[in-house]
Design a protein around this motif. Structure first.
Motif, PDB file in Angstrom:
ATOM      1  N   PHE D  23     125.082 -32.443  40.801  1.00 50.94           N
ATOM      2  CA  PHE D  23     124.709 -31.346  40.966  1.00 50.94           C
ATOM      3  C   PHE D  23     124.190 -30.487  39.657  1.00 50.94           C
ATOM      4  CE2 PHE D  23     128.406 -29.103  39.343  1.00 50.94           C
ATOM      5  CZ  PHE D  23     129.383 -30.106  39.764  1.00 50.94           C
ATOM      6  N   ASP D  24     123.414 -29.592  39.676  1.00 49.58           N
ATOM      7  CA  ASP D  24     123.035 -28.889  38.438  1.00 49.58           C
ATOM      8  C   ASP D  24     123.424 -27.367  38.859  1.00 49.58           C
ATOM      9  OD1 ASP D  24     122.138 -31.065  37.695  1.00 49.58           O
ATOM     10  OD2 ASP D  24     119.970 -30.397  37.715  1.00 49.58           O
ATOM     11  N   VAL D  25     123.877 -26.625  37.594  1.00 51.01           N
ATOM     12  CA  VAL D  25     124.251 -25.124  37.776  1.00 51.01           C
ATOM     13  C   VAL D  25     123.368 -24.546  36.666  1.00 51.01           C
ATOM     14  CG1 VAL D  25     125.938 -23.277  37.841  1.00 51.01           C
ATOM     15  CG2 VAL D  25     126.482 -25.558  38.887  1.00 51.01           C
ATOM     16  N   ALA D  26     122.121 -23.720  36.917  1.00 43.15           N
ATOM     17  CA  ALA D  26     121.577 -23.242  36.018  1.00 43.15           C
ATOM     18  C   ALA D  26     122.306 -21.864  35.415  1.00 43.15           C
ATOM     19  CB  ALA D  26     120.408 -22.428  36.700  1.00 43.15           C
ATOM     20  N   ALA D  27     121.622 -21.509  34.312  1.00 43.40           N
ATOM     21  CA  ALA D  27     122.435 -20.485  33.655  1.00 43.40           C
ATOM     22  C   ALA D  27     122.401 -19.098  34.444  1.00 43.40           C
ATOM     23  CB  ALA D  27     121.505 -20.046  32.253  1.00 43.40           C
ATOM     24  N   GLY D  28     123.469 -18.508  34.258  1.00 42.28           N
ATOM     25  CA  GLY D  28     123.559 -17.132  35.335  1.00 42.28           C
ATOM     26  C   GLY D  28     123.896 -17.469  36.687  1.00 42.28           C
ATOM     27  N   CYS D  29     124.044 -18.561  37.055  1.00 40.95           N
ATOM     28  CA  CYS D  29     124.597 -19.004  38.625  1.00 40.95           C
ATOM     29  C   CYS D  29     126.049 -19.217  38.467  1.00 40.95           C
ATOM     30  CB  CYS D  29     123.786 -19.982  38.987  1.00 40.95           C
ATOM     31  SG  CYS D  29     121.996 -19.611  38.771  1.00 40.95           S
ATOM     32  N   ALA D  30     126.587 -19.234  39.825  1.00 41.05           N
ATOM     33  CA  ALA D  30     127.813 -19.863  39.988  1.00 41.05           C
ATOM     34  C   ALA D  30     127.756 -20.947  40.719  1.00 41.05           C
ATOM     35  CB  ALA D  30     128.862 -18.865  40.522  1.00 41.05           C
ATOM     36  N   ALA D 165     125.606 -12.399  34.593  1.00 39.49           N
ATOM     37  CA  ALA D 165     124.555 -11.494  33.959  1.00 39.49           C
ATOM     38  C   ALA D 165     124.275 -11.900  32.367  1.00 39.49           C
ATOM     39  CB  ALA D 165     125.112  -9.824  34.211  1.00 39.49           C
ATOM     40  N   ARG D 166     125.463 -12.392  32.029  1.00 43.54           N
ATOM     41  CA  ARG D 166     124.992 -12.754  30.270  1.00 43.54           C
ATOM     42  C   ARG D 166     124.583 -13.973  30.377  1.00 43.54           C
ATOM     43  NH1 ARG D 166     129.616 -14.611  27.216  1.00 43.54           N
ATOM     44  NH2 ARG D 166     130.742 -14.009  28.814  1.00 43.54           N
TER      45      ARG D 166
END
Lengths: 218, 74, 242, 205
Positions: D23-30, D165-166
């Motif tokens: 799986f991938d988790v992009a920046a700003g995501c959970a 958000a950061r």
């Protein structure tokens, strides 16, 4: 890493009775020796260097298993492992913290207790010097033993069995230095060997301790 | 173990069967009992480690076949 | 076929199981011949009298006690570097054999020295270092027993073995420094090769040494196979439960 | 900055537990990880955090940006709330922002000894640590256990409004709904087959 050292010292002072625990145990062992061996001054003088060192060694051993056990139980060990601090640094600082809370007070107090065992007058300075050089090795070797047995049930007892044989060289050279000091002989060789063991322990054992910690954290 | 216990022990085993001990002492000299006890102790220890190893090996082998049998059944 | 081929537990068992009885039989034969030869057919020493006959047990056992720890050290290094389970289990298997060899060396050494030194235990440096080695073995075996997960146990005991070896060598010289030494000179100094005992003693001694060596090998192979089988039982049971 | 996991397999006590996890988790995501008890959520998070080695597959995210939080909060009872957080700030070489005390409702507990806190307050202090250390990739193992409804909402807000958000990333193993509109990953299909390879016992089977 200094933060870890400061925190451990603060914790030791606030909670664990800090500097007093090892010292009190040292005093008790020293008082027990004449009660067991008998009050003859000549005999006590003979065994004083050895007994002072054995008592210092046991006092160091006493508080070893708490080094990592507290952090392991309340979960801060995994947090430290995932922090920017290298585990080797954590092990090193734990060793220094243990020395500061047990080794250092012992070194300062031991000469004051030497007279209880009728230590000969020339030996006091050598007792202080040999303890000053030797107790850091006791702490670092002990930290390695604590890292090996953290998380094991009945780890404390097992750790003593593992650590005591590792203490043999330090005990021999430490007590020998004091005995030679008492007889007025030159104490350079035992002290040099003692310093060698201490420096070697601080250079290499943090790596072995952190390897053991990493395995125990799995 | 101080020495007089040891010498009383030696006298004790001497009475068990004197002629045998006379021959042994003739052959081994005054340290006969020491040499024999050293050999006796060592051989006992060797036998213990060998026997324990063999017994454990057999016991574990039996357990393994039992577990494998259970595995094949299930 | 590189020797790492034997790192596979199943292959280790299939190859060693047939040869263990032979090695064990050969070692017992060698020991019986060597000991009887040394016991009956060699003259007494003019100074020590017949106690010199204890040499046939003391020297080989002492040699094997040290070699056993060395084997455990090598096996621990192989485990840490190449993660072969067989070497970790071989280290675990060698420890009990090593401790028995140390015990034999201690008992025969004490009995041998008793007439000359006048006491059973004269804290002679060499015997004392064997006593310390005995403590190292005790700690090593206790650590194996204290840990359930085999891989963690293998890792921790390997680290202990490496650190312990350094301190064992340190203790060896510290003990020499601590007490002048009553022990007779090295009978068979491996390094220099010359020997301080005459030929008639030497041949049975070598035979006993080889006998002890083969006995050690046979026992370690047998116990390693047992450790592998025990580990297999645990794995199978875990699989069936899982 | 993204967290990429490809074909990951993890083991617990020598036996494989999960396999083929990607799986991938992009920046700003959970990412919320779900699954029945014992499926291997904790094992997965500990492997992602680097506390234990994976038996197969790769995990990549920027070096030294991970933080791990589990049931045990790592709080020293003899230190006050401020001292606990100050210690973790020092360890991570960060400053102790005052905003974190409001975000985790610890303002009036500042000088209380951690030992005297309730389970919920200790939990908030443990989570406040995440706010202090400023790590971007968080691996959280059931962070909201022993928290009341209000605190859960507060934590979710902090996670969404401050951390994500950061541009931060969070992988959370939890049973309750955090109110985040984050994708969910159910681990059941990735359960390792009984005879899966790779576990340290494999050589013996």
């Amino acid at each position: 890493m200094i933060a870890l050292l400061k925190r451990d010292l603060a914790l030791a002072v606030r909670a664990g009775g800090g500097f007093g625990l090892g010292l009190a145990f040292f005093l008790i062992v020293i008082v027990l020796v004449p009660l067991g061996v008998g009050p003859e001054a000549a005999l006590l003088t003979l065994i004083a260097p050895g007994m002072l060192w054995v008592a210092a060694l046991l006092a160091a051993l006493l508080s070893l298993d708490r080094i990592f056990a507290l952090d392991f139980e309340d979960g801060s060990l995994p947090l430290l492992a995932t922090s920017p601090l290298p585990l080797e640094g954590v092990a090193l600082m734990k060793g220094v913290a243990h020395w500061a809370t047990t080794g250092l007070p012992l070194t300062l107090a031991a000469p004051a207790l030497g007279f209880l065992l009728n230590l000969s007058s020339t030996a006091y300075v050598w007792l202080f010097v040999s303890l000053a050089i030797g107790t850091p090795a006791l702490s670092m070797i002990g930290t390695f033993g604590a890292a090996l047995t953290v998380g094991l049930r009945r780890g404390g007892l097992l750790m003593s069995l593992l650590v005591l044989p590792l203490y043999v060289p330090t005990l021999i050279f430490g007590a020998e230095a004091v005995r030679r000091g008492a007889d007025g002989l030159s104490t350079t060789t035992p002290l040099l060997m003692l310093a060698g063991i201490t420096l070697g322990s601080f250079a290499l054992l943090p790596f072995a301790a952190s390897a053991a910690l990493r395995v125990n954290l799995r | 173990m101080n020495l007089d216990f040891w010498s009383s022990f030696k006298d004790f085993i001497y009475e068990i069967y004197p002629p045998f001990w006379d021959a042994v002492v003739a052959f081994l000299g005054k340290y006969a009992v020491e040499v024999l006890s050293a050999y006796f102790a060592s051989i006992i220890l060797l036998v213990v480690i060998v026997v324990m190893s063999i017994r454990r090996s057999r016991r574990v082998r039996a357990q393994l076949t039992a577990v494998e049998a259970r595995k094949d059944k299930s | 076929m590189s020797i790492w081929e034997y790192a596979n537990p199943k292959k280790f068992i299939t190859t060693t199981t047939p040869i263990v009885p032979w090695v064990l039989g050969l070692s017992i034969a060698l020991l019986v011949v060597g000991l009887t030869w040394g016991f009956f057919f060699t003259p007494d020493d003019f100074r020590q009298g017949s106690t010199v006959k204890i040499i046939y047990l003391h020297v080989p056992a002492a040699l094997m006690a040290i070699n056993a720890w060395f084997v455990m050290l090598i096996a621990s290094l192989i485990w840490l570097v190449r993660r072969h389970h067989v070497s970790a289990l071989a280290a675990r298997a060698a420890a009990p054999v090593g401790i028995v060899m140390t015990l034999i060396a201690l008992i025969t050494g004490a009995i041998w020295g008793q007439p000359m030194w006048g006491t059973w235990w004269a804290w002679d440096p060499r015997l004392t270092s064997f006593l310390i080695l005995f403590l190292f073995y005790l700690g090593y075996m206790a650590l194996w027993e204290a840990i359930e997960d085999s891989d963690t146990a293998a890792d921790l005991t390997s680290v202990l073995c490496i650190v312990g070896s350094v301190f064992a060598v340190l203790s060896r010289y510290a003990v020499n420094f601590w007490n002048q030494g009553l022990h007779q000179g090295t009978t068979v100094p491996v390094a220099t090769g010359e020997r301080s005992i005459s030929d008639i003693f030497f041949v049975p001694l070598v035979m006993c040494m080889v006998g002890f060596g083969l006995l050690f090998l046979a026992l370690v192979l047998m116990r390693t196979a047992t450790e592998i089988r025990a580990r297999r039982i645990k794995a199978l049971e875990a699989r069936m439960r899982g | 900055m993204t967290l990429k996991v490809s074909d990951l397999a993890v083991a617990r006590g020598g036996a494989p537990v999960l396999e083929g996890l990607s799986f991938d988790v992009a920046a700003g995501c959970a990412l919320v990880v779900r699954g029945p008890n014992g499926i291997g959520k904790t094992t997965l998070l500990r492997t992602l955090a680097g506390l234990q080695p994976a038996i197969a597959g790769t995990i990549d995210f920027p070096e030294d940006t991970a933080a791990y939080a589990s049931h045990a909060d790592g709080i020293k009872a003899q230190l006050t709330v401020v001292e606990n957080l100050a210690f973790w700030a020092d360890v991570h070489g960060a400053e102790l922002p005052d905003a974190v005390f409001e975000a985790f409702d610890l303002v009036d507990l500042r000088d209380r000894f951690a030992g005297t806190l309730s389970a919920g307050q200790k939990r908030r202090l443990g989570l406040a640590r995440l706010g202090v250390i400023g790590r971007d990739v968080l691996f959280l193992d059931e962070p909201t256990v022993s928290l009341d409804g209000f605190s859960v909402k507060m934590f979710a807000n902090w996670l969404r409004d401050v951390h994500l958000a950061r541009g931060g990333i969070a992988v959370i193993a939890t049973h309750i709904d955090l109110g985040l509109d984050a994708p969910e990953l159910d681990l059941t299909p990735f359960k390792a087959a009984p005879d899966a390879a790779g576990g340290s016992d494999e050589a013996f089977l």
